[in-house]
Scaffold this active site. Structure first.
Site, PDB file in Angstrom:
ATOM      1  N   TYR A  54       0.835  -1.196   0.000  1.00 18.64           N
ATOM      2  CA  TYR A  54       0.000   0.000   0.000  1.00 18.64           C
ATOM      3  C   TYR A  54       0.872   1.248   0.000  1.00 18.64           C
ATOM      4  O   TYR A  54       0.600   2.230  -0.691  1.00 18.64           O
ATOM      5  CB  TYR A  54      -0.934   0.014   1.209  1.00 18.64           C
ATOM      6  CG  TYR A  54      -1.649   1.338   1.327  1.00 18.64           C
ATOM      7  CD1 TYR A  54      -2.694   1.654   0.465  1.00 18.64           C
ATOM      8  CD2 TYR A  54      -1.235   2.306   2.233  1.00 18.64           C
ATOM      9  CE1 TYR A  54      -3.318   2.892   0.519  1.00 18.64           C
ATOM     10  CE2 TYR A  54      -1.858   3.540   2.299  1.00 18.64           C
ATOM     11  CZ  TYR A  54      -2.895   3.827   1.436  1.00 18.64           C
ATOM     12  OH  TYR A  54      -3.495   5.063   1.489  1.00 18.64           O
ATOM     13  N   SER A 136      -3.194  13.941   7.265  1.00 18.80           N
ATOM     14  CA  SER A 136      -4.149  13.677   6.188  1.00 18.80           C
ATOM     15  C   SER A 136      -5.570  13.571   6.729  1.00 18.80           C
ATOM     16  O   SER A 136      -5.793  13.122   7.860  1.00 18.80           O
ATOM     17  CB  SER A 136      -3.783  12.370   5.488  1.00 18.80           C
ATOM     18  OG  SER A 136      -4.814  11.944   4.610  1.00 18.80           O
ATOM     19  N   TYR A 160      -9.475  16.805   2.115  1.00 21.04           N
ATOM     20  CA  TYR A 160     -10.318  16.365   1.000  1.00 21.04           C
ATOM     21  C   TYR A 160     -11.703  16.972   1.222  1.00 21.04           C
ATOM     22  O   TYR A 160     -12.241  16.892   2.329  1.00 21.04           O
ATOM     23  CB  TYR A 160     -10.458  14.847   0.966  1.00 21.04           C
ATOM     24  CG  TYR A 160      -9.220  14.081   0.582  1.00 21.04           C
ATOM     25  CD1 TYR A 160      -8.660  14.221  -0.681  1.00 21.04           C
ATOM     26  CD2 TYR A 160      -8.626  13.187   1.473  1.00 21.04           C
ATOM     27  CE1 TYR A 160      -7.528  13.497  -1.042  1.00 21.04           C
ATOM     28  CE2 TYR A 160      -7.501  12.463   1.117  1.00 21.04           C
ATOM     29  CZ  TYR A 160      -6.956  12.627  -0.145  1.00 21.04           C
ATOM     30  OH  TYR A 160      -5.848  11.913  -0.497  1.00 21.04           O
ATOM     31  N   THR A 186      -6.578  19.480  -1.347  1.00 22.27           N
ATOM     32  CA  THR A 186      -6.100  18.500  -2.324  1.00 22.27           C
ATOM     33  C   THR A 186      -7.119  18.336  -3.449  1.00 22.27           C
ATOM     34  O   THR A 186      -8.302  18.103  -3.198  1.00 22.27           O
ATOM     35  CB  THR A 186      -5.824  17.150  -1.642  1.00 22.27           C
ATOM     36  OG1 THR A 186      -4.804  17.346  -0.660  1.00 22.27           O
ATOM     37  CG2 THR A 186      -5.353  16.113  -2.643  1.00 22.27           C
ATOM     38  N   ARG A 195      -5.226   1.201  -7.803  1.00 20.32           N
ATOM     39  CA  ARG A 195      -4.004   0.713  -7.160  1.00 20.32           C
ATOM     40  C   ARG A 195      -4.046  -0.814  -7.148  1.00 20.32           C
ATOM     41  O   ARG A 195      -4.616  -1.448  -6.253  1.00 20.32           O
ATOM     42  CB  ARG A 195      -3.894   1.314  -5.764  1.00 20.32           C
ATOM     43  CG  ARG A 195      -3.879   2.844  -5.831  1.00 20.32           C
ATOM     44  CD  ARG A 195      -3.984   3.517  -4.495  1.00 20.32           C
ATOM     45  NE  ARG A 195      -4.277   4.938  -4.653  1.00 20.32           N
ATOM     46  CZ  ARG A 195      -4.508   5.773  -3.650  1.00 20.32           C
ATOM     47  NH1 ARG A 195      -4.493   5.315  -2.408  1.00 20.32           N
ATOM     48  NH2 ARG A 195      -4.761   7.044  -3.882  1.00 20.32           N
ATOM     49  N   LYS A 276      -2.861  21.477  -3.316  1.00 21.75           N
ATOM     50  CA  LYS A 276      -1.973  20.337  -3.572  1.00 21.75           C
ATOM     51  C   LYS A 276      -2.563  19.467  -4.676  1.00 21.75           C
ATOM     52  O   LYS A 276      -3.747  19.135  -4.652  1.00 21.75           O
ATOM     53  CB  LYS A 276      -1.803  19.515  -2.292  1.00 21.75           C
ATOM     54  CG  LYS A 276      -0.839  18.345  -2.423  1.00 21.75           C
ATOM     55  CD  LYS A 276      -0.682  17.648  -1.081  1.00 21.75           C
ATOM     56  CE  LYS A 276       0.338  16.533  -1.151  1.00 21.75           C
ATOM     57  NZ  LYS A 276      -0.094  15.398  -2.000  1.00 21.75           N
ATOM     58  N   HIS A 300       0.245  13.006  -6.653  1.00 22.13           N
ATOM     59  CA  HIS A 300      -0.194  12.131  -5.560  1.00 22.13           C
ATOM     60  C   HIS A 300       0.721  10.910  -5.427  1.00 22.13           C
ATOM     61  O   HIS A 300       0.269   9.798  -5.119  1.00 22.13           O
ATOM     62  CB  HIS A 300      -1.637  11.684  -5.784  1.00 22.13           C
ATOM     63  CG  HIS A 300      -2.437  11.537  -4.532  1.00 22.13           C
ATOM     64  ND1 HIS A 300      -3.344  12.476  -4.101  1.00 22.13           N
ATOM     65  CD2 HIS A 300      -2.473  10.552  -3.590  1.00 22.13           C
ATOM     66  CE1 HIS A 300      -3.905  12.082  -2.976  1.00 22.13           C
ATOM     67  NE2 HIS A 300      -3.390  10.913  -2.634  1.00 22.13           N
ATOM     68  N   ASP A 331       6.306  17.545  -4.604  1.00 18.42           N
ATOM     69  CA  ASP A 331       6.522  16.220  -4.032  1.00 18.42           C
ATOM     70  C   ASP A 331       6.506  15.201  -5.167  1.00 18.42           C
ATOM     71  O   ASP A 331       6.475  15.550  -6.341  1.00 18.42           O
ATOM     72  CB  ASP A 331       5.501  15.910  -2.929  1.00 18.42           C
ATOM     73  CG  ASP A 331       4.090  15.626  -3.458  1.00 18.42           C
ATOM     74  OD1 ASP A 331       3.893  15.435  -4.673  1.00 18.42           O
ATOM     75  OD2 ASP A 331       3.154  15.603  -2.634  1.00 18.42           O
ATOM     76  N   ILE A 334      10.658  11.854  -4.355  1.00 15.04           N
ATOM     77  CA  ILE A 334      11.835  12.339  -3.622  1.00 15.04           C
ATOM     78  C   ILE A 334      12.314  11.250  -2.664  1.00 15.04           C
ATOM     79  O   ILE A 334      11.604  10.854  -1.746  1.00 15.04           O
ATOM     80  CB  ILE A 334      11.505  13.632  -2.861  1.00 15.04           C
ATOM     81  CG1 ILE A 334      11.176  14.749  -3.853  1.00 15.04           C
ATOM     82  CG2 ILE A 334      12.666  14.035  -1.950  1.00 15.04           C
ATOM     83  CD1 ILE A 334      10.666  16.016  -3.207  1.00 15.04           C
ATOM     84  N   MET A 335      13.536  10.798  -2.898  1.00 10.37           N
ATOM     85  CA  MET A 335      14.079   9.705  -2.090  1.00 10.37           C
ATOM     86  C   MET A 335      15.459  10.008  -1.524  1.00 10.37           C
ATOM     87  O   MET A 335      16.088   9.149  -0.920  1.00 10.37           O
ATOM     88  CB  MET A 335      14.142   8.426  -2.940  1.00 10.37           C
ATOM     89  CG  MET A 335      12.788   7.809  -3.251  1.00 10.37           C
ATOM     90  SD  MET A 335      12.104   6.923  -1.841  1.00 10.37           S
ATOM     91  CE  MET A 335      13.108   5.431  -1.880  1.00 10.37           C
TER      92      MET A 335
END
Length: 419
Positions: A54, A136, A160, A186, A195, A276, A300, A331, A334-335
């Protein structure tokens, strides 16, 4: 000829200095993690497949996420020379307040599913590091709980607008009353993305005990002990918790939201309002005309529309168009701290980390989040020193080039292909 001699005892003693063993297994594995990818590997070992996937997965073929990460790999830095970088300042201001580092923890849903400490760990770690934490709407800690976990730091709320408007409006009021200073409206989730990993894993909220999940739990008993001996996993802001992620999102989200809803929220919210999920230059311009305080370029995390624009690719053009009028954050993908620095060099005011934080959470709870922030902060400092800049304000387009891999095809006559 090399002259040889018998080893001297004093020299051998210098070579045989043994490192003191670390008996704390969690601390040992976190100290061994040198990158966010290392934390990801630890998280995968320690977390059931459905919960890990997930977090790790994206929509459909996951092309949006793969392209976003590839975009950061396709970066060339241009360092200066002969600058004194014995000290660098990573602090900045964003959305009306300070941050010790140029990144914040992004809003993530179902966070206690990854680790029972969930948002409490994230908020506390963010406060300790002096960076903002974003809760969130689909979080598993309340607005008030996050405030208690991060009482002196900056807290942001991601909203939301749902079919039951009174729920959304109530959350706005509670966030304002709890001292949250920035609201993220958002706009990229009218319906749930497909997904597929979640569907294949039979992932649901709360998790269902099936033959498959039990078999997957056998090598990870610690996760299930935590899950079964802590308060029930449920949304802090929604009353409905049964079903797949897609079913929950589709039942709650409203595909009919319009610009009028933005104006309604603007009239209710006393702090900074940031939108966003912006994915085109035209929408960025229109949002500036509506007077928003900031925008976040985001698809997202690749979890909604697959093949969506890569936010990092959009960044330079959006900054050229609206950067003088509003703050632009980014965003998705980004790692590393180098990714953060690349964004700042191309004009982003700020960045947000989602999966990077959750990998740390899954790897070691609060300590894992601390380690993720520590890794990213160290990479930001090192990259800045190697570029030979002393503050984030010094970073500019001269420091980075986006190397081209995906180039729009052009039709005869020079028109851009619609594909």
């Amino acid at each position: 000829m090399v002259r040889r001699q018998a080893p001297r005892p004093a020299e051998l003693r210098e070579l045989l200095q043994l490192k003191r063993p670390t008996f704390d297994a969690r601390r040992r594995r976190l100290e061994a993690a040198l990158t966010i990818e290392d934390l990801r590997r630890i998280a995968k070992r320690r977390t059931p497949a459905a919960a890990f996937d997930y977090t790790d997965g994206a929509a459909e073929d996951e092309l949006s996420l793969k392209r976003a990460r590839q975009a950061f790999r396709d970066v060339e830095f241009h360092p200066a020379i002969l600058r004194d970088v014995s000290h660098v300042d990573t602090s900045t201001t964003v959305f009306g307040g300070p941050s010790a580092l140029p990144f914040a923890i992004a809003p993530t849903g179902f966070t206690r599913l990854m680790h029972t400490q969930g948002e409490h760990a994230g908020a506390a770690a963010a406060g300790a590091a002096g960076i903002p934490f974003t809760l969130s709407t689909l979080g598993t800690a309340t607005i008030e709980d996050v405030r208690a976990a991060n009482p002196h730091g900056r807290n942001w709320f991601q909203l939301y607008v749902m079919k039951q408007r009174e729920i959304s409006y109530g959350l706005v009021e509670r966030a304002a009353q709890s001292g949250f200073d920035t609201l993220f409206f958002t706009v990229d989730t009218p319906v749930a993305g497909a997904r597929l990993r979640d569907t294949r894993n039979g992932f649901s909220i709360p998790p269902r005990l099936t033959v498959r999940t039990v078999a997957n739990a056998v090598p990870r008993p610690w996760w299930w002990v935590d899950f079964l001996t802590t308060p029930k996993l449920e949304f802090a802001s929604l009353s409905s918790t049964g079903g797949t992620v897609g079913e929950l999102l589709d039942s709650a989200m409203d595909p009919s939201i319009t610009w009028a809803d933005l104006e309604t929220i603007r009239s209710m919210w006393p702090g900074r309002l940031v939108v966003k999920g912006v994915q085109t230059v035209a929408d960025a311009r229109q949002l500036v005309d509506h007077g928003v305080d900031g925008i976040v370029l985001s698809n997202h995390g690749g979890r909604q529309l697959d093949r969506a624009p890569v936010p990092f690719h959009l960044l330079p053009e959006v900054v050229r168009e609206v950067g003088r009028h509003t703050e632009v954050a980014v965003d998705t993908g980004i790692m590393s701290g180098a990714d953060v620095v690349a964004c700042l060099a191309l004009g982003a005011r700020f960045t947000l980390i989602g999966r990077a934080y959750l990998y740390g959470l899954m790897a070691g709870g609060r300590q894992g989040v601390d380690r993720a922030i520590e890794i990213l902060a160290g990479q930001v400092v090192r990259t800045m020193k190697l570029l030979q800049v002393t503050s984030v304000e010094e970073l500019g387009p001269q420091h980075v080039t986006q190397l081209q891999r995906l180039v729009p095809r052009r039709l005869p006559g020079g028109d851009r292909s619609p594909i």
